[in-house]
Design an enzyme around this catalytic site. Sequence first.
Site, PDB file in Angstrom:
ATOM      1  N   SER A   1     -25.015  -5.968 -40.704  1.00  0.00           N
ATOM      2  CA  SER A   1     -23.623  -5.587 -40.482  1.00  0.00           C
ATOM      3  C   SER A   1     -22.863  -5.276 -41.768  1.00  0.00           C
ATOM      4  CB  SER A   1     -22.892  -6.699 -39.722  1.00  0.00           C
ATOM      5  OG  SER A   1     -22.933  -7.902 -40.466  1.00  0.00           O
TER       6      SER A   1
ATOM      7  N   ARG B   1     -31.362   2.845 -27.151  1.00  0.00           N
ATOM      8  CA  ARG B   1     -32.244   2.149 -26.223  1.00  0.00           C
ATOM      9  C   ARG B   1     -31.495   1.715 -24.962  1.00  0.00           C
ATOM     10  NH1 ARG B   1     -35.843  -3.278 -27.635  1.00  0.00           N
ATOM     11  NH2 ARG B   1     -36.805  -3.518 -25.570  1.00  0.00           N
TER      12      ARG B   1
ATOM     13  N   GLU C   1       1.224   3.730   2.068  1.00  0.00           N
ATOM     14  CA  GLU C   1       1.943   4.048   3.291  1.00  0.00           C
ATOM     15  C   GLU C   1       3.224   3.228   3.423  1.00  0.00           C
ATOM     16  OE1 GLU C   1      -2.522   3.936   4.473  1.00  0.00           O
ATOM     17  OE2 GLU C   1      -1.228   3.178   2.871  1.00  0.00           O
TER      18      GLU C   1
ATOM     19  N   THR D   1     -26.040  -3.737 -31.038  1.00  0.00           N
ATOM     20  CA  THR D   1     -24.705  -3.206 -31.321  1.00  0.00           C
ATOM     21  C   THR D   1     -23.771  -4.306 -31.784  1.00  0.00           C
ATOM     22  OG1 THR D   1     -24.921  -1.364 -29.776  1.00  0.00           O
ATOM     23  CG2 THR D   1     -22.686  -2.087 -30.291  1.00  0.00           C
TER      24      THR D   1
ATOM     25  N   ARG E   1     -11.013   2.768 -21.858  1.00  0.00           N
ATOM     26  CA  ARG E   1     -11.281   1.341 -21.639  1.00  0.00           C
ATOM     27  C   ARG E   1     -10.260   0.709 -20.703  1.00  0.00           C
ATOM     28  NH1 ARG E   1     -12.935  -0.719 -27.788  1.00  0.00           N
ATOM     29  NH2 ARG E   1     -14.897   0.468 -27.902  1.00  0.00           N
TER      30      ARG E   1
ATOM     31  N   LEU F   1     -14.421  -4.490 -28.452  1.00  0.00           N
ATOM     32  CA  LEU F   1     -14.522  -3.878 -27.119  1.00  0.00           C
ATOM     33  C   LEU F   1     -13.256  -4.085 -26.295  1.00  0.00           C
ATOM     34  CD1 LEU F   1     -18.227  -4.700 -26.156  1.00  0.00           C
ATOM     35  CD2 LEU F   1     -17.332  -2.726 -27.401  1.00  0.00           C
TER      36      LEU F   1
ATOM     37  N   GLY G   1     -26.504   1.179 -28.165  1.00  0.00           N
ATOM     38  CA  GLY G   1     -27.377   2.086 -28.886  1.00  0.00           C
ATOM     39  C   GLY G   1     -28.218   2.957 -27.969  1.00  0.00           C
TER      40      GLY G   1
ATOM     41  N   HIS H   1       0.825  -1.203   0.000  1.00  0.00           N
ATOM     42  CA  HIS H   1       0.000   0.000   0.000  1.00  0.00           C
ATOM     43  C   HIS H   1       0.865   1.261   0.000  1.00  0.00           C
ATOM     44  CE1 HIS H   1      -3.879  -2.086   1.647  1.00  0.00           C
ATOM     45  NE2 HIS H   1      -3.408  -2.648   0.544  1.00  0.00           N
TER      46      HIS H   1
END
Length: 355
Positions: free
Chosen positions: A169, A291, A51, A201, A189, A209, A289, A49
């Site tokens: 597509s 929606r 510290e 999509t 990302r 992605l 999208g 950590h």
Amino acid sequence: MDEFYMRRCIELAKCGFGTASPNPMVGAVIVCDGKIIGEGWHRRCGEAHAEVNAVNSVADKSLLKKSTIYVSLEPCAHVGRTPACADMLIREGIPNVVVGSIDPFEKVAGKGIEKLRNADVDVKIGVLKNECDWLNRRFFTYHTKRRPYIILKWAQTADAFIDNLRSDSKQPPLKITNEHFNRLVHKWRTEEDAILVGTRTVQLDNPQLTARLWSGRNPVRVCIDRELKLPISSRIFSTQAKTIIINASKESVENNLIYSKVDFCENIVPQMLDVLYRNEIQSVIVEGGTRTIESFISLGLWDEARVFTRNESIAGGVKAPYFPYSSVRRETNGGISLDYYYNNDFYTENITTDL
């Protein structure tokens, strides 16, 4: 000078952005006689950590017994993947501790401060609290609201369309952003835990992605596929990253694929967020999208929105999400603007960090 040293803690903590998760980003600075003698930050989950790294950086350990350590988040009081930092500070004899935020994690949540004070350590709380809370807003949201931090993202034309009308597509998507902003999206990302899209999509764009244009980790891919009709050849099912498939019938784990069943007769957004919470996902970028994005907006379940707008019109197509909010910050590049919106408990107008 407390604020000066705490700002340095925040700057150090940012070095762990995208790597410290699911742990919080934390920075620490040790000061003796008005001089910084040690610094550290939490680099990666499971490693030392902030510290500990700060103490280890001090050349003359005898100075610790008359020093002050500044830390952006309360020192932990429990033993997890690493020993308790509060115990280490007591053992090193550091007499003064200045804390930015109190840790919301139930195993800490004031226990670190209590342990320090019980050992006669002088503890000051709340220096640059707003900035320190903002820094770890993903971590705070996850532990206080029991859901991931939600970032909405889409690109639209000047007349508020996100795409041409397409039936399959074979028809290419409307190009709205440029190379500069495409790289920025891939950087995002690497910084968030997951990215979510809908069935349509994947059918139309067959996206990967992943973070191909920026060095860093790939996010967990989350896809809504109620009837499990997406072909396994879809690129989101590749082994490059874990994928969670939200569906109506299947609950299983198959290599890097997690099938999570929800009730589509009810609103699925809260159910999806619960799935992500149970999978220890602290932040998610919602793309997809109109929606899909509007399903979050309608429930007020969003913390940030990042909206690209190209200074051109197409006079028809798929309408962008209805979003009647005012942006707080704007960037521009090559005729494209990027607006940032905030809808959370941590944002205040004096916040300047863009993390």
